[in-house]
Structure formats: structure tokens, C-alpha cells
Scaffold this motif. Structure first.
Motif, PDB file in Angstrom:
ATOM      1  N   ASN A  50     -11.754   3.325  -1.869  1.00  0.00           N
ATOM      2  CA  ASN A  50     -12.368   4.623  -1.569  1.00  0.00           C
ATOM      3  C   ASN A  50     -11.386   5.770  -1.769  1.00  0.00           C
ATOM      4  OD1 ASN A  50     -15.273   4.682  -0.507  1.00  0.00           O
ATOM      5  ND2 ASN A  50     -14.442   2.859   0.477  1.00  0.00           N
ATOM      6  N   ASP A  51     -10.110   5.547  -1.450  1.00  0.00           N
ATOM      7  CA  ASP A  51      -9.114   6.593  -1.687  1.00  0.00           C
ATOM      8  C   ASP A  51      -8.998   6.918  -3.178  1.00  0.00           C
ATOM      9  OD1 ASP A  51      -8.531   7.076   0.919  1.00  0.00           O
ATOM     10  OD2 ASP A  51      -6.633   5.970   0.960  1.00  0.00           O
ATOM     11  N   HIS A  96     -12.016   8.964  -4.114  1.00  0.00           N
ATOM     12  CA  HIS A  96     -11.875  10.344  -3.648  1.00  0.00           C
ATOM     13  C   HIS A  96     -10.930  11.131  -4.562  1.00  0.00           C
ATOM     14  CE1 HIS A  96     -12.755   8.557   0.598  1.00  0.00           C
ATOM     15  NE2 HIS A  96     -13.828   8.619  -0.148  1.00  0.00           N
ATOM     16  N   ALA A  97      -9.844  10.488  -4.972  1.00  0.00           N
ATOM     17  CA  ALA A  97      -8.862  11.165  -5.834  1.00  0.00           C
ATOM     18  C   ALA A  97      -9.418  11.437  -7.223  1.00  0.00           C
ATOM     19  CB  ALA A  97      -7.595  10.315  -5.932  1.00  0.00           C
ATOM     20  N   SER A 117       0.931   1.627  -3.949  1.00  0.00           N
ATOM     21  CA  SER A 117      -0.311   2.401  -3.981  1.00  0.00           C
ATOM     22  C   SER A 117      -1.237   1.896  -5.089  1.00  0.00           C
ATOM     23  CB  SER A 117       0.022   3.883  -4.149  1.00  0.00           C
ATOM     24  OG  SER A 117      -1.128   4.678  -4.058  1.00  0.00           O
ATOM     25  N   GLN A 149     -16.296   9.753   3.075  1.00  0.00           N
ATOM     26  CA  GLN A 149     -14.989  10.422   3.021  1.00  0.00           C
ATOM     27  C   GLN A 149     -14.045   9.946   4.110  1.00  0.00           C
ATOM     28  OE1 GLN A 149     -15.075  14.656   4.304  1.00  0.00           O
ATOM     29  NE2 GLN A 149     -17.251  14.283   4.729  1.00  0.00           N
ATOM     30  N   TYR A 150     -14.602   9.267   5.134  1.00  0.00           N
ATOM     31  CA  TYR A 150     -13.761   8.804   6.240  1.00  0.00           C
ATOM     32  C   TYR A 150     -13.274   7.374   6.040  1.00  0.00           C
ATOM     33  CZ  TYR A 150     -15.677  12.983   8.371  1.00  0.00           C
ATOM     34  OH  TYR A 150     -16.029  14.291   8.617  1.00  0.00           O
ATOM     35  N   ARG A 209       0.829  -1.208   0.000  1.00  0.00           N
ATOM     36  CA  ARG A 209       0.000   0.000   0.000  1.00  0.00           C
ATOM     37  C   ARG A 209       0.865   1.259   0.000  1.00  0.00           C
ATOM     38  NH1 ARG A 209      -5.124   1.739   1.890  1.00  0.00           N
ATOM     39  NH2 ARG A 209      -5.303   3.895   1.167  1.00  0.00           N
ATOM     40  N   HIS A 222     -10.937  -3.138  -0.603  1.00  0.00           N
ATOM     41  CA  HIS A 222     -12.004  -2.228  -0.220  1.00  0.00           C
ATOM     42  C   HIS A 222     -12.433  -2.477   1.223  1.00  0.00           C
ATOM     43  CE1 HIS A 222     -14.847  -5.570  -0.544  1.00  0.00           C
ATOM     44  NE2 HIS A 222     -14.234  -5.884  -1.674  1.00  0.00           N
ATOM     45  N   HIS A 237     -10.790   4.932   4.277  1.00  0.00           N
ATOM     46  CA  HIS A 237      -9.499   5.122   3.619  1.00  0.00           C
ATOM     47  C   HIS A 237      -8.906   3.809   3.126  1.00  0.00           C
ATOM     48  CE1 HIS A 237      -9.248   9.389   4.259  1.00  0.00           C
ATOM     49  NE2 HIS A 237      -9.601   9.217   5.527  1.00  0.00           N
ATOM     50  N   ASP A 238      -9.775   2.864   2.770  1.00  0.00           N
ATOM     51  CA  ASP A 238      -9.284   1.717   2.019  1.00  0.00           C
ATOM     52  C   ASP A 238      -8.884   2.213   0.637  1.00  0.00           C
ATOM     53  OD1 ASP A 238     -11.849   0.931   0.091  1.00  0.00           O
ATOM     54  OD2 ASP A 238     -12.395   1.916   1.967  1.00  0.00           O
ATOM     55  N   LEU A 239      -8.107   1.408  -0.097  1.00  0.00           N
ATOM     56  CA  LEU A 239      -7.565   1.866  -1.371  1.00  0.00           C
ATOM     57  C   LEU A 239      -8.663   2.205  -2.368  1.00  0.00           C
ATOM     58  CD1 LEU A 239      -5.049   2.451  -2.996  1.00  0.00           C
ATOM     59  CD2 LEU A 239      -4.991   0.048  -3.722  1.00  0.00           C
TER      60      LEU A 239
END
Length: 415
Positions: free
Chosen positions: A284-285, A288-289, A229, A277-278, A225, A264, A280-282
Motif C-alpha cells: 500500500n505504501d 500511495h507513492a 524498502s 490511506q491508513y 523494510r 501486503h 502502511h504495509d509495503l
């Protein structure tokens, strides 16, 4: 300023801005508009439209076939979580009535579209029949916005609408893949997509977790991770996208096989939920990006696809609108009643049967996906332009929804 930008991007208003600019441009200087849309970025490219023995990458292809893949990936992420997670919104009895209503919201528009086309005559039917899927779509973001206006943020009908829209998206992705190939089918190329998905799942997801089995520190998963990433998944996504393009399936769907391979969270709070938004698994990140860049992509999608001259309004326009404004509400109501009362699956507490019709009106806003399907259902020309105009005018469903809410005395509820 941040809150204004957040509102604009959350509700895809950039897409509307792009579409409005396109409409003004196409109706004031159509020649320069179409020259802009078909601007050649790279002739004899490895990707792009295939003709005369080579591929050409145009601005239109870059947006519709390459960058829109990220939009469909985000839609697929919501569908995947709704289906796979233990508390996913499309699992169990709670999703039964919305799923049945979704079927009505698809079969109803198809029946109205093709039925009216037959009544108009065989020539009209033959010209427009390939566009049957255009009025089946529901634009999640705009429907959600209008749904909150009509029902209020705390009404159970809003959640019902979201379930219906997510299921509609899932069915739409399947329809696009099966019924609207982008060229001659070469299914052997799908092995590249499948291989990329399996390889990245095993090497970047399953193997590190397997090596960390029983170790609370999870050193291997943490190293992957921290140091790799999203890159393995991006590389796999590029291979999968290329496989879809060569297979003849619309490449905008090319990232779909990769989405389920990304690590996930074991829970999801639902699309547009602030709690998302809270996480932070890959997976969802990555979402968000991608969110703001995808909204910019949608601006260009509207700009490059909504430029239709008003003189293009014709039979396909009215057929698409009839499918959406008549077929959707009636289909959702009839199938919703079947599920809720005939099959006794029930409605969410606080929802009335009449709310089903209003939900159908709200879900008749096709816009984004309807516009996309119109571009792949018909070749460029009068029929495509007329169908696109129907997708654009489906915003009229917002007005119809407000009126329906008043007629059926919807009680607005706040959170």
C-alpha cells in the motif's frame, strides 16, 4: 489547492486534459503532433521499438511500454488483493453475481462488435476483427465517478460496479498478455520474470519472516523494510519488465509477476476507499507513492495516444461505440439476471434488477484501457485512429447513464 489536486488525480482528469490537448493539437497541426509523439530519445538503445536490427527508444514507447507498467501494476494490486485476501471483494458468494455480470459485459461487446462487422461485409470484418477486445474494457476511475453521480455514494450498485470493473480489469490484463503480443514470441524469456519474482519473494519477503518466526520484535523483517524498502522489488520489476519485452509480451504488463511478491496487509478496504490511506504495509505504501506520478503518466498517455483527426471517424469508431453502448448494458443485464435469478445467487440488498442495465451503461466508459488496446490491436494508420476515436467517444456513456438512471427511476442514496 491540495484538495483540488487530490480531486483531479483521484478521478484521472489529468488524462482527460492530455487527451483534449492531443485532439486540438492533432486537428490544428497534425505534422508537429506526430513528430512530437515519435520523438527519438535514444537510437540503438537497449530497449524500444525493434527495426532494422536495432532498438529505438521513442517518447511514445517510453510512455506506453515503460511508464504505463506502473499504471497496470496499480490495477493488478487491486485485483490481487480482491482475490487473495480472506475478505477480498472477488471471493465468495458475494462476488458471484458481479463476476457473472462481468462475463456478460465482455461477451456482449465482443458479439456486437464482431456481429456488426460481419454484417458490414467481409472486407470490413477482416480490417477490424483484431480490435474485438477494445469494447470489453471498463475505465474504473471514470465509471466510479459517473456511478456515484447516477446512484449516489451510498447505493449498493456502486460497490457492484466496482467489483465488475476490477474483474473486468483482471480479464483485460489476461487478454492483453495472451492475444496481443508485442512481437515475435520468445517464451523462454519469461523465465527471467519468473526467476526475479521468486528470488525477490524468497529473499526480501519469506526469508526475513521465516527468521523472525516466534519473535514478536521481528528484527529481520524490520531491518529489510527500513534499509531496503522497495528497492529489491524495483530491481526485480526491471528484470521482469525486460523479460516481458524480450518474450514478445507487451512490456506494460511486465510488473505484474512482482506485485504478488510484495508484503501486503491482511485486509483491503477497496479501491477509492479513504481507509486505504491508513494501511502502511509495503504494497500500500508503494501504491500511495505511485499514485500521483501515475496520474502524470496518464496525462502523457492521453497526450500521446488521443491525437486523432476528426476525419478519422469511420466504421471501427461505430463498431467500438456499439460494442460499448449496446453490448455492455445488454450483456451485463442478461448475465446479471442469469446469476441473480436463474442461478438464484441474488443481488445486494437494496439493488433492483433494472439497476443492472444502468450499471452496464456506466461500465461502457472504456476510455483508458480501450485506448490502450486500440494502440496494440492495430498498426498506426486509419483503422487504429478510427478505433481510438471510438474509445474517446465512449465518454458519451456518461450521458446515456444519467438518462438511463432517470428512465429506470434510480433512487440516489448518500453515505
Amino acid at each position: 489547492m491540495y484538495r483540488v489536486w487530490n480531486f483531479v488525480t483521484n478521478y484521472s482528469l489529468l488524462l482527460i486534459f492530455g487527451a483534449l490537448i492531443a485532439l486540438v493539437w492533432a486537428n490544428t497541426n497534425p505534422e508537429s503532433y506526430h513528430h512530437f509523439v515519435e520523438f527519438k530519445i535514444w537510437d540503438h538503445a537497449p530497449i524500444g521499438h525493434y527495426h532494422d536490427g536495432h532498438r529505438t527508444l521513442t517518447l511514445h514507447y517510453l510512455v506506453n511500454d515503460v511508464l504505463m507498467a506502473f499504471f497496470f501494476a496499480i490495477a493488478a494490486k487491486e485485483v490481487w488483493e480482491a482475490v487473495i485476501l480472506e475478505n477480498g471483494s472477488l471471493r465468495g458468494k458475494k462476488a458471484a453475481t458481479p463476476l457473472i455480470a462481468t462475463a456478460g459485459g465482455m461477451f456482449g461487446p465482443i458479439a456486437v462488435y464482431l456481429g456488426l462487422a460481419l454484417i458490414m461485409g467481409s472486407d470490413t470484418y477482416e480490417a477490424v476483427k483484431n480490435g474485438w477486445a477494445i469494447p470489453t474494457a471498463t475505465d474504473i476511475a471514470f465509471s466510479y465517478l459517473v456511478g456515484r453521480m447516477v446512484f449516489g455514494a451510498g447505493h449498493p450498485a456502486v460497490r457492484f460496479l466496482l467489483l465488475l470493473a476490477i474483474a473486468d480489469d483482471a480479464a483485460g490484463l489476461i487478454i492483453l498478455a495472451i492475444f496481443y503480443p508485442s512481437g515475435d514470441l520468445a517464451p523462454e524469456w519469461l523465465l527471467a520474470s519468473l526467476g526475479a519474482a521468486v528470488a525477490v519473494f524468497v529473499l526480501a519477503n519469506w526469508l526475513p519472516r521465516y527468521l523472525d518466526w516466534g519473535n514478536q520484535a521481528r528484527p529481520n523483517s524490520t531491518w529489510v523494510r527500513a534499509n531496503l524498502s522497495f528497492w529489491p522489488y524495483l530491481i526485480a520489476g526491471c528484470i521482469s519488465w525486460y523479460g516481458f519485452m524480450r518474450a514478445g509480451i507487451h512490456p506494460a504488463l511486465g510488473l505484474l509477476p512482482i506485485v504478488p511478491t510484495i508484503p501486503h496487509a491482511d485486509r483491503a478496504f477497496g479501491m477509492f476507499s479513504e481507509a486505504e490511506q491508513y494501511l502502511h504495509d509495503l504494497l500500500n505504501d508503494i501504491e500511495h507513492a505511485l499514485k500521483h506520478p501515475v496520474e502524470v503518466v496518464l496525462f502523457f498517455f492521453g497526450l500521446l495516444n488521443a491525437g486523432v483527426e476528426f476525419s478519422a471517424i469511420g466504421d471501427p469508431t461505430w463498431l467500438v461505440l456499439a460494442g460499448l453502448l449496446i453490448g455492455k448494458p445488454v450483456g451485463v443485464l442478461l448475465m446479471g439476471v442469469l446469476g441473480a435469478h436463474v442461478l438464484r445467487l441474488g443481488l445486494p440488498q437494496g439493488m433492483k434488477t433494472s439497476d443492472l442495465f444502468v450499471i452496464g451503461c456506466v461500465s461502457a466508459i472504456g476510455f483508458t484501457v480501450s485506448l490502450f488496446v486500440a494502440t496494440v490491436a492495430f498498426p498506426a494508420g486509419e483503422v487504429q485512429d478510427a478505433a481510438k476515436m471510438g474509445a474517446l467517444l465512449s465518454f458519451g456513456a456518461a450521458v446515456v447513464s444519467v438518462i438511463a438512471g432517470k428512465v429506470f427511476r434510480v433512487e440516489k442514496r448518500s453515505l
